[in-house]
Design a protein around this motif. Structure first.
Motif, PDB file in Angstrom:
ATOM      1  N   UNK A  29       0.852  -1.196   0.000  1.00  0.00           N
ATOM      2  CA  UNK A  29       0.000   0.000   0.000  1.00  0.00           C
ATOM      3  C   UNK A  29       0.886   1.243   0.000  1.00  0.00           C
ATOM      4  N   UNK A  30       0.507   2.224  -0.826  1.00  0.00           N
ATOM      5  CA  UNK A  30       1.319   3.434  -0.971  1.00  0.00           C
ATOM      6  C   UNK A  30       1.187   4.298   0.273  1.00  0.00           C
ATOM      7  N   UNK A  31       2.326   4.651   0.872  1.00  0.00           N
ATOM      8  CA  UNK A  31       2.339   5.538   2.042  1.00  0.00           C
ATOM      9  C   UNK A  31       2.710   6.957   1.637  1.00  0.00           C
ATOM     10  N   UNK A  32       3.574   7.081   0.642  1.00  0.00           N
ATOM     11  CA  UNK A  32       3.996   8.404   0.184  1.00  0.00           C
ATOM     12  C   UNK A  32       4.334   8.308  -1.295  1.00  0.00           C
ATOM     13  N   UNK A 128      12.430   8.099   7.145  1.00  0.00           N
ATOM     14  CA  UNK A 128      13.555   9.007   7.433  1.00  0.00           C
ATOM     15  C   UNK A 128      14.251   9.399   6.131  1.00  0.00           C
ATOM     16  N   UNK A 129      14.605   8.389   5.330  1.00  0.00           N
ATOM     17  CA  UNK A 129      15.294   8.684   4.076  1.00  0.00           C
ATOM     18  C   UNK A 129      14.408   9.512   3.151  1.00  0.00           C
ATOM     19  N   UNK A 130      13.128   9.184   3.110  1.00  0.00           N
ATOM     20  CA  UNK A 130      12.209   9.934   2.248  1.00  0.00           C
ATOM     21  C   UNK A 130      12.241  11.416   2.624  1.00  0.00           C
ATOM     22  N   UNK A 131      12.026  11.691   3.904  1.00  0.00           N
ATOM     23  CA  UNK A 131      11.946  13.088   4.363  1.00  0.00           C
ATOM     24  C   UNK A 131      13.289  13.803   4.237  1.00  0.00           C
ATOM     25  N   UNK A 132      14.364  13.159   4.696  1.00  0.00           N
ATOM     26  CA  UNK A 132      15.645  13.870   4.733  1.00  0.00           C
ATOM     27  C   UNK A 132      16.213  14.056   3.330  1.00  0.00           C
ATOM     28  N   UNK A 408      11.745  13.982  13.344  1.00  0.00           N
ATOM     29  CA  UNK A 408      11.772  12.749  12.553  1.00  0.00           C
ATOM     30  C   UNK A 408      11.327  11.563  13.414  1.00  0.00           C
ATOM     31  N   UNK A 409      11.859  11.513  14.627  1.00  0.00           N
ATOM     32  CA  UNK A 409      11.484  10.407  15.521  1.00  0.00           C
ATOM     33  C   UNK A 409       9.984  10.433  15.813  1.00  0.00           C
ATOM     34  N   UNK A 410       9.454  11.633  16.068  1.00  0.00           N
ATOM     35  CA  UNK A 410       8.018  11.754  16.357  1.00  0.00           C
ATOM     36  C   UNK A 410       7.196  11.336  15.139  1.00  0.00           C
ATOM     37  N   UNK A 411       7.667  11.753  13.959  1.00  0.00           N
ATOM     38  CA  UNK A 411       6.972  11.409  12.712  1.00  0.00           C
ATOM     39  C   UNK A 411       6.951   9.887  12.515  1.00  0.00           C
ATOM     40  N   UNK A 412       8.099   9.232  12.829  1.00  0.00           N
ATOM     41  CA  UNK A 412       8.180   7.776  12.666  1.00  0.00           C
ATOM     42  C   UNK A 412       7.263   7.068  13.669  1.00  0.00           C
ATOM     43  N   UNK A 413       7.298   7.523  14.932  1.00  0.00           N
ATOM     44  CA  UNK A 413       6.431   6.910  15.944  1.00  0.00           C
ATOM     45  C   UNK A 413       4.964   6.981  15.517  1.00  0.00           C
ATOM     46  N   UNK A 414       4.564   8.148  15.012  1.00  0.00           N
ATOM     47  CA  UNK A 414       3.176   8.315  14.572  1.00  0.00           C
ATOM     48  C   UNK A 414       2.868   7.372  13.408  1.00  0.00           C
ATOM     49  N   UNK A 427       7.118  16.879   5.885  1.00  0.00           N
ATOM     50  CA  UNK A 427       7.571  16.808   4.500  1.00  0.00           C
ATOM     51  C   UNK A 427       7.146  18.056   3.723  1.00  0.00           C
ATOM     52  N   UNK A 428       5.912  18.500   3.929  1.00  0.00           N
ATOM     53  CA  UNK A 428       5.406  19.684   3.227  1.00  0.00           C
ATOM     54  C   UNK A 428       6.176  20.930   3.649  1.00  0.00           C
ATOM     55  N   UNK A 429       6.424  21.081   4.950  1.00  0.00           N
ATOM     56  CA  UNK A 429       7.155  22.259   5.433  1.00  0.00           C
ATOM     57  C   UNK A 429       8.572  22.291   4.854  1.00  0.00           C
ATOM     58  N   UNK A 430       9.203  21.124   4.743  1.00  0.00           N
ATOM     59  CA  UNK A 430      10.593  21.054   4.291  1.00  0.00           C
ATOM     60  C   UNK A 430      10.745  21.291   2.794  1.00  0.00           C
ATOM     61  N   UNK A 431       9.627  21.300   2.083  1.00  0.00           N
ATOM     62  CA  UNK A 431       9.701  21.577   0.646  1.00  0.00           C
ATOM     63  C   UNK A 431      10.086  23.030   0.373  1.00  0.00           C
ATOM     64  N   UNK A 432       9.862  23.913   1.355  1.00  0.00           N
ATOM     65  CA  UNK A 432      10.230  25.334   1.201  1.00  0.00           C
ATOM     66  C   UNK A 432      11.050  25.794   2.403  1.00  0.00           C
ATOM     67  N   UNK A 433      12.282  25.300   2.495  1.00  0.00           N
ATOM     68  CA  UNK A 433      13.039  25.511   3.743  1.00  0.00           C
ATOM     69  C   UNK A 433      13.468  26.959   3.985  1.00  0.00           C
ATOM     70  N   UNK A 434      13.483  27.777   2.930  1.00  0.00           N
ATOM     71  CA  UNK A 434      13.962  29.151   3.112  1.00  0.00           C
ATOM     72  C   UNK A 434      12.826  30.142   3.350  1.00  0.00           C
ATOM     73  N   UNK A 435      11.580  29.657   3.258  1.00  0.00           N
ATOM     74  CA  UNK A 435      10.444  30.543   3.532  1.00  0.00           C
ATOM     75  C   UNK A 435      10.410  30.856   5.026  1.00  0.00           C
ATOM     76  N   UNK A 436      10.091  32.097   5.347  1.00  0.00           N
ATOM     77  CA  UNK A 436      10.042  32.474   6.764  1.00  0.00           C
ATOM     78  C   UNK A 436       8.976  31.661   7.477  1.00  0.00           C
TER      79      UNK A 436
END
Ligand code: AMP
Ligand code: MG
Length: 458
Positions: A29-32, A128-132, A408-414, A427-436
């Motif tokens: 099943x697709x997770x991401x 972890x690898x997906x997000x990082x 990351x740990x919290x995301x994995x636990x969830x 993941x969504x927040x990290x797509x724009x890391x330089x935005x205030x």
């Protein structure tokens, strides 16, 4: 055609890989799913096909699955044969701009190189690898990418007990490592070594026309990569030669971490007892890895003594290239684009104070005007008054958000508990890391949230 494969590695000499089949899983099943990357790669699939193809339960037309052989120095110790023990290369595709990418399943079952391993991955390291890796890409760092994470429905047994299994689909301009060259050099297979050099040059450095030239490109790519890592407080954690990518990509997100509090010799990996891969030791190790590549290229040279001398000189070029990149990037981090005498002293003074104060690496650079170093600030303010647009320069190079360990740990636990919402949010927040932004995702960990070590138990 749904995926237009063109599998150049599988056309190389047979000694370079083993043909393999993924092992079926019970309930994929697709997770991401990374739609923008799929679009770039011209991959257009129904949801049911995503789950079948990227778990390994079905092969898309045109796939020619193989496992690549390589060797490597792990924590400095030579291992004569590693190889893709739990990775299967489905094939390669050309993206919209014509650039070639590997499509690889990680965790799709055993291969001839699995040794004692099960060929599987569990959900934690996959996410972890997906997000990082996607965060690294958004931060402008060369890296492997993540196309999909698919749950398998089968448990994977690890030290912690049974854990949910998953498969990561990794995308990369290649998976060729220093250890790939080391393998063919060490077994004396000069024909494969030469074929590998030609193949790799064509893929990564089309202008390189000699082993020396190729080596020089790798040295530059690695030096610039490590300067970028340092500028983000990134600690790779397992810079073995089998994880040193000759194209200069960040690869293998096992025990990696971004620093919270700045410490020049921070280590995270639970198995790095001597600090070999500490934050500040990464340039030395990358140069050492380049020296191992140089050694592996020697059999291609008729006059070895002459080659040893020229290759040594090329590897010694690592230091100056790294330092130039480091100085350029770090000066930008304090708003300086027109360097002058004394600038590096100003930077080093800041870093010393940050280390003493155990200041948060990311947030200090992002909000330098608020940093609690008044004397330094006065000097710095006077200096950047002479710079054209320091604020804009700093905002474009100092991220507001990085993938912090505790998040990351919290995301994995969830995710293990069946809740993918923290994954989506991070993941969504990290797509724009330089935005205030200024919220809980940018905050350093509270004392009870601090992650002391990251584990290889992948
Ligand atoms: P890594 O530490 O991920 O760089 O992996 C080092 C070597 O161990 C590579 O050859 C991997 O393919 C292999 N490996 C790691 N985990 C597994 C596993 N679960 N099953 C089989 N091989 C593995
Ligand atoms: Mg690896």
């Amino acid at each position: 055609m749904t995926i237009a494969f063109d599998n150049s590695y599988a056309r190389l000499p047979h000694a370079m890989f083993a043909r393999v089949q993924p092992t079926e899983v019970p309930a994929p099943h697709v997770l991401a799913w990374n739609q923008p990357l799929a679009d770039d790669l011209k991959i257009d699939l129904q949801d049911t096909d995503k789950a079948r193809y990227f778990s390994g339960n079905a092969l898309p037309d045109g796939a020619d699955p193989i496992a690549q052989v390589y060797a490597g120095h792990q924590f400095g110790n030579w291992n004569p044969r590693l190889g893709d023990g739990r990775a299967i290369l489905l094939g390669e595709v050309l993206d919209r701009s014509g650039a070639r990418h590997d499509i690889q399943l990680k965790g799709a079952g055993r291969t001839p190189y699995s040794r004692g391993g099960d060929g599987r991955a569990w959900l934690g390291p996959v996410l972890r690898e997906y997000v990082v890796s996607e965060a690294m890409n958004a931060l402008g760092v060369p890296t492997t990418r993540a196309l999909a994470a698919v749950g398998t429905g089968a448990p994977v047994l690890r030290e912690q007990g049974p854990l949910p299994g998953a498969v990561l689909t990794r995308v990369a301009t290649s998976h060729i490592r220093v250890g790939t060259f080391q393998y063919f050099a060490s077994v004396g297979d000069t024909d494969s070594l030469r074929a590998l050099l030609e193949h790799t040059s064509a893929r990564h450095y089309p202008t390189a026309n000699s082993p020396k030239d190729f080596l020089a490109h790798v040295v530059r790519a690695q030096a610039e990569l490590v300067a970028k890592w340092l500028s983000l407080g990134f600690i790779h954690g397992v810079m073995n030669t089998d994880n040193a990518h000759v194209g200069g990509l960040t690869i293998d997100y096992g025990p990696c971490a971004f620093m919270d509090a700045f410490h020049p010799m921070q280590v995270y990996s639970s198995i790095d007892h001597t600090g070999r891969y500490a934050y500040g030791n990464q340039p030395n190790i990358a140069a050492w890895n380049c020296a191992q590549l140089a050694t592996a290229l020697l059999p291609l040279e008729a006059d070895r003594d002459a080659a040893v001398a020229t290759f040594t000189e090329v590897v010694h070029g690592f230091g100056p290239i790294f330092e130039a990149a480091y100085d350029r990037i770090f000066l930008r981090k304090i708003g300086i684009t027109t360097p002058q005498d004394g600038d590096m002293d100003l930077l080093n003074d800041l870093m010393k104070q940050m280390a003493l104060a155990e200041a948060d690496f990311t947030n200090t650079f992002r909000n330098l005007a608020q940093a609690p170093f008044p004397d330094w600030q006065a000097e710095w303010a006077a200096r950047i008054a002479k710079e054209p647009d320091p604020e804009a320069v700093m905002q474009a190079i100092n991220p507001a958000i990085i993938p912090r360990n505790h998040r990351i740990e919290q995301m994995i636990d969830a995710a293990v508990a069946g809740d993918m919402a923290p994954f989506e949010r991070l993941h969504t927040a990290l797509a724009n890391p330089f935005a205030q932004r200024d919220d809980d995702l940018t905050a350093p960990p509270r004392p009870e949230e601090v992650v002391q070590a990251t584990f290889c138990g992948t």
